[in-house]
Design an enzyme around this catalytic site. Sequence first.
Site, PDB file in Angstrom:
ATOM      1  N   SER A   1       0.858  -1.187   0.000  1.00 28.72           N
ATOM      2  CA  SER A   1       0.000   0.000   0.000  1.00 28.72           C
ATOM      3  C   SER A   1       0.886   1.226   0.000  1.00 28.72           C
ATOM      4  O   SER A   1       1.964   1.231   0.602  1.00 28.72           O
ATOM      5  CB  SER A   1      -0.889  -0.019   1.244  1.00 28.72           C
ATOM      6  OG  SER A   1      -1.308   1.297   1.561  1.00 28.72           O
TER       7      SER A   1
ATOM      8  N   GLU B   1      -7.304 -10.833  -6.293  1.00 25.34           N
ATOM      9  CA  GLU B   1      -8.417  -9.890  -6.478  1.00 25.34           C
ATOM     10  C   GLU B   1      -8.619  -9.560  -7.954  1.00 25.34           C
ATOM     11  O   GLU B   1      -9.749  -9.469  -8.441  1.00 25.34           O
ATOM     12  CB  GLU B   1      -8.158  -8.608  -5.678  1.00 25.34           C
ATOM     13  CG  GLU B   1      -8.278  -8.837  -4.174  1.00 25.34           C
ATOM     14  CD  GLU B   1      -7.820  -7.627  -3.365  1.00 25.34           C
ATOM     15  OE1 GLU B   1      -7.733  -6.519  -3.905  1.00 25.34           O
ATOM     16  OE2 GLU B   1      -7.538  -7.833  -2.163  1.00 25.34           O
TER      17      GLU B   1
END
Length: 466
Positions: free
Chosen positions: A277, A290
């Site tokens: 992140s 994902e």
Amino acid sequence: MAQLWGGRFQKATDEKVYAFNASIGFDQRLFHEDLRGSRAHVKMLAKQGILTEEERDQILVGLDGIEKDVEEGKLLITSQYEDVHSFVEANLIDRIGDVGKKLHTGRSRNDQVALDMRLFTRSRVEGTDGYLRELLITIQKIMKENTDTIMPGFTHLQKAQPVSLAHHMGAYFEMFKRDRLRMADIRERMNYCPLGSGALAGTTYPLDRNFTAEELGFDGPTANSMDGVSDRDYLIEYLSALSIIMMHLSRFSEEVILWNSNEYQFVEIDDAFSTGSSIMPQKKNPDIAELVRGKTGRVYGALMSLLTTMKGIPLAYNKDMQEDKEMSFDAMDTVDQCLDLFNGMLSTITFKKDRMRDSARHGFTNATDAADYLVKHGVPFRDAHGIVGQIVLYGIEEHKPIDDMSLEELHRFSPVFEEDIYTAISMETCVDTRNTVGAPGREAMADEIEKNELYLMHAPVLGQSM
Ligand code: ARG
């Protein structure tokens, strides 16, 4: 603008119309298939005496030259041509002169594009089969290594009964194995050659359709020329099978995402297959899983798109069919890439076996086995179910798995329990005593793994020696 028609027109095509109509931007991916089809066609024309051998050879040399120049970047496929077929033909004529104009004898772009698309799809079906096979090999390896790895099996995403990781993986083996069977099935059904169907009604030239079919590796020519130019069933079948693959990959991804979460901690995805992140330094995200889950949407989209495009088309060829390409190409690329990356992620993932076992132990997953124990000692099942229900309630209050309760505690609910209850409800017993076909027990799993091994050894690999 270089186009193959124009004789009956008195005005040039409007520029916007030309651009709207053109397919070169995407059908250039059929370049090699187009050449392959043309070579077979020209050889057949000469064999049938429709072209001379000299004309055939000149055309073949011209086609080779075009291929080489494009591969070497000396010749660019540009939007100056309407489609890949026009590109090849125009360049052939530029290169070898008038004899190039004979290439299209007895052929229409309708059977030409039907052939190109079929050749392209056939090789992609084989490619997808290869990716599926690689994934199955990875799954089988995990199965072999984890027949003793206990984890909770879930229903309703609630811990249900203990299984082994091998057993859980075995479910995915079955899914991807069926996907491979679908590839084989599609390849077999689609393997007929539309070349020679002409625009829709065949031709008056004495074409040898069996020759071209064999030359191009087909099992024979398509039976009806109107169907030959307008059939896209094989592509819809492939997109449908690709959608099912994505559904499987998406379910698997969803599990990897859950298992990789702080709450589960069943797995750790390798650094090489995770991302971070930009703001939260602690994050290691399962982006690959994902994305695979997310890309499922566009593959379903391609299937819906083509089904919808085809549904109102009268026989035979209509320009609508040009819409069979872009989204199909995207779906093919997407699925192969997803299979490849998912396989990379899965083969490098770390299973946290202690966490998995612990999770199974703390979910009352042996409650059914505790009830079965009582039944074996003469308690009717419905009563046993009630007794164990109360034990579970007590365990929830005390934060205690059944196997951590003392005999004294258990006797508060039933006098039937004896020392052997602990072996009877250990995680290992719960798994290992389930040996019906397809169950997680050690013997049943050994059989399943053996069958998988035989399958991987003997199942034909599509495209090889076919
Ligand atoms: N670009 C067309 C397609 O992809 C090729 C066939 C064109 N045929 C025709 N009669 N306009 O379908």
